[in-house]
Design an enzyme around this catalytic site. Structure first.
Site, short mmCIF file in Angstrom:
data_model
loop_
_atom_site.label_atom_id
_atom_site.label_comp_id
_atom_site.label_asym_id
_atom_site.label_seq_id
_atom_site.Cartn_x
_atom_site.Cartn_y
_atom_site.Cartn_z
N VAL A 1 0.74 -0.96 -0.07
CA VAL A 1 -0.09 -0.07 0.14
C VAL A 1 1.01 1.21 -0.02
O VAL A 1 1.84 1.20 0.90
CB VAL A 1 -0.95 -0.20 1.27
CG1 VAL A 1 -1.80 1.29 1.31
CG2 VAL A 1 -1.85 -1.11 1.28
N CYS A 2 0.59 2.21 -0.92
CA CYS A 2 1.42 3.51 -0.89
C CYS A 2 2.98 3.04 -0.98
O CYS A 2 3.33 2.28 -2.02
CB CYS A 2 1.04 4.14 0.17
SG CYS A 2 1.77 5.87 0.28
N THR A 3 3.71 3.81 -0.18
CA THR A 3 5.19 3.77 -0.38
C THR A 3 5.85 2.36 0.16
O THR A 3 6.88 2.29 0.31
CB THR A 3 5.78 4.87 0.52
OG1 THR A 3 5.26 5.04 1.76
CG2 THR A 3 5.54 6.14 -0.14
#
Length: 321
Positions: A107-109
């Protein structure tokens, strides 16, 4: 029962954890007891430790614990991941554990952690639009898409920033149990029906150079203000006050795109806004955003977003009742 591990660490983005976790937990309420999700929060060190918003978090288990085999592993993101090296205890575990998973991702970074574990090479991936360029630079073998809500490449799943983890989790629930269950979960969480993976994060293609008064920024502003016009490199170089050869070189250096690529991306961005916020016919959207024809716009959307303009618009019009 599908087992899911969500990996966390000091400084993790709390919503990257809570968003997907709540989707899977809510899905359990609509599924038979033996067909839902068994969720475990894992970390390389015992808690509690602080998330990036100050929330205290504690893992259920440590990575590498005896018998830790999961159907899916998701690595949450955190603001420091694009600039800091990942915890080697976590990356070593991912290298060892992901081959045994049916699915794994971020998720995300959290994608930076997967990259440090060598799991992004040759894969199509996405992340938060602000960090996509850094991800591409740090892991040049990855095929980073700057503007997807989520992506799947084989067993690997990645999502854009923060709330996009909810969209990814809803897509996984739909894959496992059908779109009707995913829609029930979305309604329960009072979120929009699952956005399609090809939807825009924001306008990451159109970020300006660091110096807003630079000739390149002036050209970008002109293109976006007159996106329906026809452009040539000669005309753009004239706006920048530069020679054609020097303009093309400097533009690519500052934007990591050719002028033609930037114009096409600007037109996609303009078309998205019209599709999201108006009832114009597709041929009118194509005209006002500079594509000239609905067929041309459809071809560019398929190439850049993986969906048609009609599908993109439909994702905003889908009723919840």
């Amino acid at each position: 029962m599908r087992t899911i591990a969500i990996a966390i660490f000091p400084g993790v983005q709390a919503l990257d954890v809570a968003g997907p976790l709540d989707v899977f937990a809510e899905a359990n309420g609509f599924l038979p007891a033996d067909a839902g999700y068994d969720i475990t929060v894992v970390a390389a060190e015992p808690g509690p430790f602080r998330a990036s918003n100050g929330l205290l978090m504690s893992p259920d288990r440590l990575v590498g614990a005896s018998g830790d085999r999961y159907d899916m592993i998701l690595v949450a993101g955190g603001p420091a991941l694009p600039t800091n090296a990942s915890d080697p205890r976590l990356t070593d575990w991912l290298i060892e554990a992901t081959p045994r998973c049916g699915r794994y991702g971020s998720v995300c970074t959290g994608a930076f952690v997967l990259g440090d574990a060598g799991l992004l090479d040759g894969k199509a991936v996405t992340t938060h639009w602000q960090d996509a360029r850094a991800l591409a630079g740090r892991f040049p073998e990855a095929r980073v898409d700057f503007d997807r809500i989520y992506l799947r490449d084989g067993a690997l799943v990645t999502s854009a920033g923060v709330t996009a983890g909810i969209d990814l989790a809803l897509a996984l629930v739909a894959e496992d149990h059908g779109s009707a269950v995913a829609l029930k979960v979305a309604k329960r969480l009072v979120v929009a029906a699952q956005r399609q993976g090809g939807q825009s994060q924001f306008s990451p293609y159109l970020t300006a150079p660091g110096d807003e008064a630079s000739p390149i920024a002036r050209v970008q502003a002109h293109v976006m203000a007159h996106v329906a016009d026809r452009f040539t490199v000669e005309r753009l170089a004239q706006i920048a006050g530069m020679s054609v050869r020097n303009f093309a070189r400097v533009f690519a250096q500052e934007t990591q795109a050719t002028p033609a690529e930037f114009i096409e991306r600007a037109r996609v961005d303009a078309a998205r806004h019209l599709l999201e916020g108006s009832e114009l016919a597709l041929k009118a959207v194509a005209y006002h955003s500079g594509f000239g024809s609905a067929n041309r716009m459809r071809a560019v959307f398929a190439k850049r977003l993986g969906i048609t303009p009609a599908q993109y618009r439909a994702s905003f019009l889908r009723p919840l009742a």
